[in-house]
Write an enzyme that holds these catalytic residues in place. Sequence first.
Site, PDB file in Angstrom:
ATOM      1  N   TYR A  95     -16.847 -51.531 111.805  1.00  0.00           N
ATOM      2  CA  TYR A  95     -15.853 -51.983 110.697  1.00  0.00           C
ATOM      3  C   TYR A  95     -16.703 -51.428 109.642  1.00  0.00           C
ATOM      4  O   TYR A  95     -16.093 -51.619 108.554  1.00  0.00           O
ATOM      5  CB  TYR A  95     -15.644 -52.792 110.713  1.00  0.00           C
ATOM      6  CG  TYR A  95     -14.115 -53.583 111.475  1.00  0.00           C
ATOM      7  CD1 TYR A  95     -13.089 -52.567 112.141  1.00  0.00           C
ATOM      8  CD2 TYR A  95     -14.320 -54.534 113.200  1.00  0.00           C
ATOM      9  CE1 TYR A  95     -12.345 -52.727 112.827  1.00  0.00           C
ATOM     10  CE2 TYR A  95     -14.012 -54.372 114.093  1.00  0.00           C
ATOM     11  CZ  TYR A  95     -12.382 -53.999 114.135  1.00  0.00           C
ATOM     12  OH  TYR A  95     -11.676 -53.390 114.828  1.00  0.00           O
ATOM     13  N   HIS A 100     -10.824 -51.542 104.715  1.00  0.00           N
ATOM     14  CA  HIS A 100     -10.644 -52.096 104.460  1.00  0.00           C
ATOM     15  C   HIS A 100     -12.256 -53.487 104.766  1.00  0.00           C
ATOM     16  O   HIS A 100     -11.890 -54.799 103.972  1.00  0.00           O
ATOM     17  CB  HIS A 100     -10.012 -53.103 106.353  1.00  0.00           C
ATOM     18  CG  HIS A 100      -9.025 -54.000 105.891  1.00  0.00           C
ATOM     19  ND1 HIS A 100      -8.263 -53.946 104.818  1.00  0.00           N
ATOM     20  CD2 HIS A 100      -8.594 -54.523 106.902  1.00  0.00           C
ATOM     21  CE1 HIS A 100      -7.454 -54.304 104.980  1.00  0.00           C
ATOM     22  NE2 HIS A 100      -7.552 -54.721 106.254  1.00  0.00           N
ATOM     23  N   PHE A 145     -12.003 -62.495 111.799  1.00  0.00           N
ATOM     24  CA  PHE A 145     -10.707 -60.560 111.499  1.00  0.00           C
ATOM     25  C   PHE A 145     -10.060 -61.384 109.831  1.00  0.00           C
ATOM     26  O   PHE A 145      -9.759 -62.119 110.315  1.00  0.00           O
ATOM     27  CB  PHE A 145     -10.298 -60.588 112.790  1.00  0.00           C
ATOM     28  CG  PHE A 145     -12.007 -60.037 113.283  1.00  0.00           C
ATOM     29  CD1 PHE A 145     -11.809 -58.165 113.644  1.00  0.00           C
ATOM     30  CD2 PHE A 145     -12.176 -60.712 114.931  1.00  0.00           C
ATOM     31  CE1 PHE A 145     -12.386 -57.858 114.600  1.00  0.00           C
ATOM     32  CE2 PHE A 145     -13.384 -59.484 115.658  1.00  0.00           C
ATOM     33  CZ  PHE A 145     -13.444 -58.699 115.438  1.00  0.00           C
ATOM     34  N   ASN A 147      -7.357 -60.906 109.395  1.00  0.00           N
ATOM     35  CA  ASN A 147      -5.941 -61.513 109.155  1.00  0.00           C
ATOM     36  C   ASN A 147      -5.846 -63.239 110.081  1.00  0.00           C
ATOM     37  O   ASN A 147      -4.348 -63.774 109.477  1.00  0.00           O
ATOM     38  CB  ASN A 147      -5.320 -60.494 110.867  1.00  0.00           C
ATOM     39  CG  ASN A 147      -4.389 -59.456 110.437  1.00  0.00           C
ATOM     40  OD1 ASN A 147      -4.904 -58.646 109.824  1.00  0.00           O
ATOM     41  ND2 ASN A 147      -3.879 -58.579 111.450  1.00  0.00           N
ATOM     42  N   ASP A 172      -9.920 -55.997  98.975  1.00  0.00           N
ATOM     43  CA  ASP A 172      -8.873 -54.621  99.011  1.00  0.00           C
ATOM     44  C   ASP A 172      -7.694 -54.223  99.072  1.00  0.00           C
ATOM     45  O   ASP A 172      -7.173 -55.415  99.373  1.00  0.00           O
ATOM     46  CB  ASP A 172      -9.077 -53.378 100.498  1.00  0.00           C
ATOM     47  CG  ASP A 172      -8.644 -54.342 101.255  1.00  0.00           C
ATOM     48  OD1 ASP A 172      -8.482 -54.596 101.845  1.00  0.00           O
ATOM     49  OD2 ASP A 172      -7.516 -53.826 101.940  1.00  0.00           O
ATOM     50  N   ASN A 193      -3.306 -59.487 105.224  1.00  0.00           N
ATOM     51  CA  ASN A 193      -2.690 -60.410 105.743  1.00  0.00           C
ATOM     52  C   ASN A 193      -3.881 -60.957 105.320  1.00  0.00           C
ATOM     53  O   ASN A 193      -3.835 -62.168 106.079  1.00  0.00           O
ATOM     54  CB  ASN A 193      -2.945 -59.251 106.927  1.00  0.00           C
ATOM     55  CG  ASN A 193      -1.652 -58.658 107.492  1.00  0.00           C
ATOM     56  OD1 ASN A 193      -0.431 -59.122 106.896  1.00  0.00           O
ATOM     57  ND2 ASN A 193      -1.619 -57.460 108.229  1.00  0.00           N
TER      58      ASN A 193
END
Length: 276
Positions: A95, A100, A145, A147, A172, A193
């Site tokens: 990532y 993100h 992560f 979320n 973001d 989220n």
Amino acid sequence: MRLGTITSSIALTCFPGLRRRPSFLSPQFSSFSPSPFPSRGEVSRMDWRIMSQNVSFSSTPAAPVDSSELPAMEVKKQQQHPWLVIGLGNPGKRYQGTRHNVGFELVDAIAEAHGIPVKSVNFKALFGKGFIGNVPVILAKPQTFMNISGESVAPIVSYYKIPLKQVLVIYDDLDLPFAKLRLLPKGGHGGHNGMRSIIDRFKGSRDFPRLRIGIGRPPGKMDPASFVLASFSRQEREELDFALQRGVEAVRILVLDGFERSATFVNSAKSMEQLS
């Protein structure tokens, strides 16, 4: 008052940079260098008490010291809570460099600008402590992560008893034009989220500042979930790097001069494209 006490007080008042060595950090952060302070036998009892009383990040309160015996600047420092600056993103090489993860990128830029290593792992986050100017700061990048970011953020806030007004979350935003920054004192999650998770773990409280970094809207009918995990073009990378530098300055102003001055700096700023 002893001559040694007067000398130490003057040194601490005139050269606050001596305190920037992280001798006061919790034992769990063993990667930092040892303290440059002299041993207890080399200073008077009052000198040692003055040096050891700090805006400590330690979870154990230091023994009380009569504030009338301390320089005014030392009293002010003891009363300070650290700022917590959180960048949101997803962990792992997969990532890195994606839309993100711009929150991670800005925290990295802040860390580099102010010499704050963000390498310790604690509270389910990459974690670092240091100063911006004379203000204590904690930088963190949750590794949970996106979320479930709140599972990392909320315990940090609780452990260090940080007021929510000094918790800055950087993330973001699809609804802002690309590379546009927006600093707000509070607000909802806007469908993000990571922010949703944090607000939930703050028992619904939305009263903490946030710095949003625009990543633009997905082109055509591209799925937003795929878009936020996409990388940047070369031109976008240049624009984003420009925005990140403004973000570093915005956080410096926020910590040292307050929200209003930082918001004015950020929210009225022109993009690189407008300046060219």
